[in-house]
Design a protein around this motif. Sequence first.
Motif, short mmCIF file in Angstrom:
data_model
loop_
_atom_site.label_atom_id
_atom_site.label_comp_id
_atom_site.label_asym_id
_atom_site.label_seq_id
_atom_site.Cartn_x
_atom_site.Cartn_y
_atom_site.Cartn_z
N SER A 1 -18.26 -27.57 37.30
CA SER A 1 -18.97 -27.01 38.44
C SER A 1 -18.92 -25.48 38.36
CB SER A 1 -18.37 -27.54 39.75
OG SER A 1 -19.15 -27.17 40.86
N ALA A 2 -18.93 -24.79 39.49
CA ALA A 2 -18.97 -23.32 39.48
C ALA A 2 -17.77 -22.71 38.77
CB ALA A 2 -19.07 -22.79 40.91
N PHE A 3 -16.64 -23.43 38.76
CA PHE A 3 -15.47 -22.93 38.04
C PHE A 3 -15.79 -22.72 36.55
CE2 PHE A 3 -13.59 -25.45 41.54
CZ PHE A 3 -12.84 -24.46 42.16
N GLY A 4 -16.65 -23.59 36.01
CA GLY A 4 -16.96 -23.54 34.58
C GLY A 4 -17.74 -22.32 34.15
N LEU A 5 -18.30 -21.57 35.10
CA LEU A 5 -19.00 -20.34 34.73
C LEU A 5 -18.06 -19.34 34.06
CD1 LEU A 5 -21.21 -19.89 37.92
CD2 LEU A 5 -22.01 -20.51 35.63
N ASP A 6 -16.76 -19.51 34.30
CA ASP A 6 -15.77 -18.61 33.70
C ASP A 6 -15.75 -18.71 32.19
OD1 ASP A 6 -13.74 -16.65 33.95
OD2 ASP A 6 -12.18 -18.17 33.76
N ALA A 7 -16.22 -19.83 31.62
CA ALA A 7 -16.21 -19.99 30.17
C ALA A 7 -17.02 -18.90 29.48
CB ALA A 7 -16.76 -21.37 29.79
N ALA A 8 -18.07 -18.43 30.13
CA ALA A 8 -18.92 -17.40 29.53
C ALA A 8 -18.15 -16.10 29.29
CB ALA A 8 -20.13 -17.13 30.41
N SER A 9 -17.14 -15.84 30.11
CA SER A 9 -16.32 -14.63 29.91
C SER A 9 -15.57 -14.69 28.59
CB SER A 9 -15.33 -14.47 31.07
OG SER A 9 -16.01 -14.26 32.29
N GLY A 10 -15.11 -15.88 28.22
CA GLY A 10 -14.44 -16.05 26.93
C GLY A 10 -15.40 -15.86 25.78
N VAL A 11 -16.63 -16.30 25.95
CA VAL A 11 -17.65 -16.11 24.92
C VAL A 11 -17.92 -14.62 24.74
CG1 VAL A 11 -19.98 -16.68 24.17
CG2 VAL A 11 -18.68 -18.32 25.52
N MET A 12 -18.01 -13.90 25.85
CA MET A 12 -18.22 -12.46 25.79
C MET A 12 -17.08 -11.76 25.04
SD MET A 12 -19.79 -11.37 29.50
CE MET A 12 -20.02 -9.68 28.91
N GLN A 13 -15.86 -12.18 25.33
CA GLN A 13 -14.70 -11.58 24.66
C GLN A 13 -14.78 -11.80 23.15
OE1 GLN A 13 -10.83 -12.82 26.09
NE2 GLN A 13 -9.82 -12.15 24.20
N TYR A 14 -15.09 -13.03 22.76
CA TYR A 14 -15.18 -13.34 21.33
C TYR A 14 -16.26 -12.51 20.65
CZ TYR A 14 -16.27 -15.81 17.04
OH TYR A 14 -16.55 -16.11 15.72
N LEU A 15 -17.44 -12.45 21.25
CA LEU A 15 -18.54 -11.70 20.65
C LEU A 15 -18.25 -10.21 20.59
CD1 LEU A 15 -21.59 -13.55 22.25
CD2 LEU A 15 -20.74 -13.77 19.91
N GLU A 16 -17.61 -9.68 21.63
CA GLU A 16 -17.25 -8.25 21.61
C GLU A 16 -16.30 -7.97 20.45
OE1 GLU A 16 -15.63 -4.76 24.59
OE2 GLU A 16 -14.86 -6.79 24.83
N GLU A 17 -15.34 -8.85 20.23
CA GLU A 17 -14.41 -8.67 19.12
C GLU A 17 -15.13 -8.70 17.78
OE1 GLU A 17 -11.51 -11.73 19.55
OE2 GLU A 17 -10.58 -10.84 21.33
N LYS A 18 -16.26 -9.40 17.71
CA LYS A 18 -17.05 -9.48 16.48
C LYS A 18 -18.07 -8.34 16.38
CE LYS A 18 -17.63 -12.96 14.21
NZ LYS A 18 -17.23 -13.39 12.84
N GLY A 19 -18.10 -7.46 17.38
CA GLY A 19 -19.04 -6.35 17.36
C GLY A 19 -20.46 -6.76 17.67
N ILE A 20 -20.62 -7.86 18.43
CA ILE A 20 -21.94 -8.39 18.75
C ILE A 20 -22.23 -8.13 20.22
CG2 ILE A 20 -23.33 -10.48 18.94
CD1 ILE A 20 -21.59 -11.63 16.65
N GLY A 21 -23.39 -7.55 20.49
CA GLY A 21 -23.78 -7.32 21.87
C GLY A 21 -24.81 -6.22 22.00
N LEU A 22 -25.23 -5.96 23.22
CA LEU A 22 -26.18 -4.90 23.52
C LEU A 22 -25.46 -3.56 23.43
CD1 LEU A 22 -28.96 -3.95 24.64
CD2 LEU A 22 -27.97 -4.21 26.93
N ASP A 23 -25.95 -2.68 22.56
CA ASP A 23 -25.32 -1.38 22.35
C ASP A 23 -25.68 -0.45 23.51
OD1 ASP A 23 -24.24 0.99 21.46
OD2 ASP A 23 -25.02 0.80 19.42
N VAL A 24 -24.69 -0.12 24.32
CA VAL A 24 -24.91 0.78 25.45
C VAL A 24 -24.23 2.14 25.21
CG1 VAL A 24 -25.20 -1.07 27.11
CG2 VAL A 24 -22.91 -0.17 26.68
N GLY A 25 -23.93 2.42 23.95
CA GLY A 25 -23.34 3.70 23.60
C GLY A 25 -21.83 3.66 23.57
N VAL A 26 -21.22 3.36 24.70
CA VAL A 26 -19.75 3.35 24.78
C VAL A 26 -19.17 1.98 24.46
CG1 VAL A 26 -19.65 5.25 26.43
CG2 VAL A 26 -19.85 2.91 27.26
N ALA A 27 -20.01 0.97 24.36
CA ALA A 27 -19.54 -0.38 24.06
C ALA A 27 -20.73 -1.25 23.70
CB ALA A 27 -18.81 -0.98 25.26
#
Length: 326
Positions: free
Chosen positions: A72-98
Motif C-alpha cells: 500500500s502507501a508504505f511501499g512508496l518508500d521502495a523508490a527511495s532505495g532505487v534512487m540511492q542505488y542509481l545515485e551511487e551508480k552516477g545515474i540521474g538528472l544532472d542538476v549541476g551539484v548532483a
Amino acid sequence: MSYGNITDVPGIKVGNIENIEALTGCTIIVVEDGAVCGVDVRGSAPGTRETDLLDPINLIEEVHAVSLSGGSAFGLDAASGVMQYLEEKGIGLDVGVAKVPIVPSAVLFDLPIGNPAIRPDKQMGYEAAQKADVGSFPFGNVGAGCGATVGKITGPENCMKGGLGSASIKFESGLVVGAIVAVNAVGDIRDPETREILAGPIDPKTDKIIDSIHYLQEKIFANEVLPGTNTTIGLVAVNAKLTKAEAKKVAQITQNALARTIFPVHTMMDGDTVFVLATGGEVYPVDFIGNMTAKVMEEAIIAAIKAADKVDGVPSYKSRTHGVIS
C-alpha cells in the motif's frame, strides 16, 4: 513474433525482491540510459509517486527507473532505495551539484495476507534495483506480485492468488514491445480470447468461481471491499521514439488490456496504473504501438495468473482445476 519478457526490449532491466513469509515485495524496472515515460491512472484509489512530472506539459523528459511495489502507501518508500542505488551508480538528472534519479512509483494493497507489519521499504527497493538485469525471471509470487490477490468483490476471504507476469513481442522490423504487470484486482481475470474465468471470487458453498459481473447485477454492492485495497499496476516498454504526449497516449490505449481481461475494472476500489517507457529508436504510428502494447499487456496479465502459486489459504489457478462459472 515471439513471446518472452520485458527485458527483451533493449535498455530495460528488471529486479525483483520479495519476502515470502510476509507475502510482499517490489519490482524495479531500470533504464540506466533514461527513457521517455508516460502514465495513465484509471482506478479511483491510486497510490503513486512522481507521476505529476510525467504530464507532457511538465519539464522532465526522461526517467531512470520505475518502482512497482506492494505494501500500500508504505511501499512508496521502495523508490527511495532505487534512487540511492542509481545515485551511487552516477545515474540521474544532472542538476549541476548532483545527479537526481527520476523514479516514478505505483503501489498495490497486499496487507491482508502474510504479515501486514512488513512492507517494501527503502532497503528492499535498493536490493531490487541492485538485482536488476536482463534475461529470464520467474513469474507469479514474485516481486510486486508476491502478495497480490484477485476476485475480492464478494470479500477478501473468497479471493484467489494474483501475481507478477511479463511478456514481449518481437517484430521483423526490429521493434520490440514488452510488458510487466502485478495483478491484484478486485475483479475476476478472464482469458480475452475464450472468455474463460481463470481466477475470481470463490463461492464458499459450492467451491465454484463466481462471475463478478453477474454478482454486481444481482446484488447491491455494499462496499464489502475497502477503497484502495486492490489495484493492478504495470508498465510497457518499446524500443521506439515517442514524445511524452505520445507515451501518455500509449498508456491510455494499453489500459484496454485491463478492460479485456479484468471484470470489473477501474473501480472505486482499484488504483489501476500503467506506465510507458520509450527507449528511443525508429518512429512508428502511435496507434500501432498502443495496440501492440495492449496485446502484450494482455499476455502478461494472463501469465501472472497462470504462474501464481497458492499461499496462506488462498488458492491459485494452478492449484485448482479449471473454475466453473456459477
